[in-house]
Scaffold this active site. Structure first.
Site, PDB file in Angstrom:
ATOM      1  N   GLU A 242       1.093  -1.203   0.051  1.00  0.00           N
ATOM      2  CA  GLU A 242      -0.178  -0.108   0.047  1.00  0.00           C
ATOM      3  C   GLU A 242       0.215   1.348   0.016  1.00  0.00           C
ATOM      4  O   GLU A 242       2.029   1.500   0.606  1.00  0.00           O
ATOM      5  CB  GLU A 242      -0.767   0.749   1.585  1.00  0.00           C
ATOM      6  CG  GLU A 242      -2.307  -1.310   1.411  1.00  0.00           C
ATOM      7  CD  GLU A 242      -2.663  -0.503   2.865  1.00  0.00           C
ATOM      8  OE1 GLU A 242      -4.244  -0.879   2.521  1.00  0.00           O
ATOM      9  OE2 GLU A 242      -2.133  -0.316   3.800  1.00  0.00           O
ATOM     10  N   ILE A 243       0.776   2.404  -0.524  1.00  0.00           N
ATOM     11  CA  ILE A 243       1.362   3.962  -0.786  1.00  0.00           C
ATOM     12  C   ILE A 243      -0.214   4.298  -0.297  1.00  0.00           C
ATOM     13  O   ILE A 243      -1.092   4.825  -1.039  1.00  0.00           O
ATOM     14  CB  ILE A 243       1.797   4.030  -1.315  1.00  0.00           C
ATOM     15  CG1 ILE A 243       2.772   3.899  -1.755  1.00  0.00           C
ATOM     16  CG2 ILE A 243       2.456   5.611  -1.807  1.00  0.00           C
ATOM     17  CD1 ILE A 243       3.953   3.175  -3.070  1.00  0.00           C
TER      18      ILE A 243
END
Ligand SMILES: *[C@@H]1O[C@H](CO)[C@@H](O)[C@H](O)[C@H]1NC(C)=O
Ligand SMILES: *[C@@H]1O[C@H](CO)[C@@H](O)[C@H](O)[C@H]1NC(C)=O
Length: 396
Positions: free
Chosen positions: A291-292
């Protein structure tokens, strides 16, 4: 004697000559490698008119490099985003965590120096800290934290008899991690607590990394700055179906939250990506081991209320709600769908699935080592085709 001496002199001359030759080509190589970083920002997007494909990067702001500087040693820091890597792991994950960090350093972070926060429910050993500190570039701050007890362990409001019955049933049904309490602790922590950790609170953006993942391509731009500059909130590389047995009542719980709090539902939300025609959940979610994203979104009122509501219902323990569907559904409800971003250019592998770039010139530009023909994106278990359709993107 004379012949031997001449032979020795000749051999020496060859060795010295070779040495200079190698030194020269090495320098040439070093110069060459410092170049593509600045260049890639413009080459990543194919010329426009026919394709309005938002998955292909446009107008990426690349980090300014000092001209002529070697990529490993440029003296001034690029302008970093307010961001960190977050790695939840155990002391026993030492070798696999080093592999992950080594790859993200080599493929991206040695040029930037973003910090790392390692989190664990027990203190990291000195050896763990030394070994990880040794792999990370010297510009990066590296911090090791212990998770507060109340962020990790099963809360008191959970009826343990009911939770135990749930675990036993899932174990009997061979649900993966079905009998594990610590897996449930982790899912709840990742859903509602990691962004509240004291070491993490000072940052807005994070990139989640796990032990034993792989980064298959050079990342020639700064994904954090991309997110910030383009109004993105949640970024993913892989989307797939969840195991239904682990989330039997999640969707109905989500629905009841939505009817209690219609004020939080975003107008152009992404619920259509997840909801079937009969109103049930199609099980699609973003795979949260990558995830970013923007932690201020998780910290905000809508998601905080959402998490608290889910936590009260107890499904993290009575069932085995994962942080992936919880994050994904939260993002789908509370965000404008255009705030959710697919990072095609980040080649990423978490066993058993690999996302390998396919769009535009991403695979070439990233010097990717993965096989684009084996990318998970259009595998039958992937939700990527659904996402493309939902977003009105051309199918690949
Ligand atoms: C970074 O973001 C956090 C969370 O939004 C904020 O508290 C902090 O002040 C920011 N730091 C800087 C330097 O802007
Ligand atoms: C959602 O985002 C798109 C693109 O940024 C924008 O055109 C649209 O107006 C947004 N919707 C709302 C309700 O803000």
């Amino acid at each position: 004697m004379n012949r031997i001496a001449r032979f020795v002199v000749a051999a020496l001359a060859i060795v010295v000559g070779l040495h200079y030759l190698l030194a020269f080509t090495h320098e040439g190589y070093a110069k060459a490698t410092s170049f593509p970083l600045g260049k890639s920002s413009t080459t990543a997007s194919p010329s426009t008119s026919e394709s309005k494909d938002h998955r292909v990067l446009e107008n990426v702001v690349s980090t300014p490099l000092n001209e002529g500087a070697h990529v490993d040693a440029f003296p001034t820091s690029p302008q970093l985003a307010n961001a960190t890597f977050i790695i939840l792991c155990r002391n026993s994950d030492l070798a696999s965590t080093i592999r992950s960090v080594r790859e993200i350093e080599d493929r991206f972070n040695h040029r930037y120096g973003y910090p790392y926060v390692f989190l664990n429910e027990v203190p990291f050993t000195t050896q763990f800290q030394e070994r990880l500190g040794n792999v990370v570039n010297k510009k990066s701050k590296v911090e090791f934290g212990v998770i507060p007890h109340e962020h990790w362990y099963q809360p008191d409001h959970i009826d343990e008899d009911k939770a135990k019955a749930g675990r036993e049933k899932m174990q009997k049904d061979n649900v993966i991690y079905g009998g594990s309490v610590s897996y449930r602790n982790m899912c709840r922590f990742n859903s509602g607590f990691f962004f509240r950790h004291p070491l993490v609170q000072k940052y807005r953006w994070y990139w989640r990394i796990e032990p034993d993942v792989h980064f298959h391509c050079d990342i020639n731009h700064d994904p954090f700055r991309y997110m910030e500059d383009h109004g993105k909130t949640y970024g993913f590389t892989i989307t797939m179906y969840e195991y239904e047995a682990t989330i039997q009542t999640l969707w109905s719980t989500v629905k009841s939250f939505m009817s209690k709090h219609p004020e939080y539902i975003a107008p152009d939300n992404a619920l259509g990506f997840m909801e079937k025609e009969d109103g049930k959940y199609n099980l699609c979610h973003f795979w949260s081991n990558f995830e970013i994203a923007d932690m201020d979104f998780w910290r905000g009122e809508a998601y905080t209320k959402f998490f608290e509501y889910l936590d009260e219902q107890g499904g993290f323990y009575y069932e085995r709600w994962g942080d992936a569907p919880v994050h994904s559904i939260g993002a789908a409800i509370f965000l404008n769908r255009t705030q959710i971003h697919f990072f095609d250019e980040i080649g990423y592998e978490h066993n058993p699935y690999t996302h390998c770039p396919k769009l535009g010139t991403n695979w070439k530009d990233g010097r990717c080592s993965c096989d684009p023909a084996k990318s998970f994106d259009y595998d039958g278990y992937s939700c990527m085709a659904k996402w493309d359709k939902f977003m009105g993107l051309p199918n690949n």
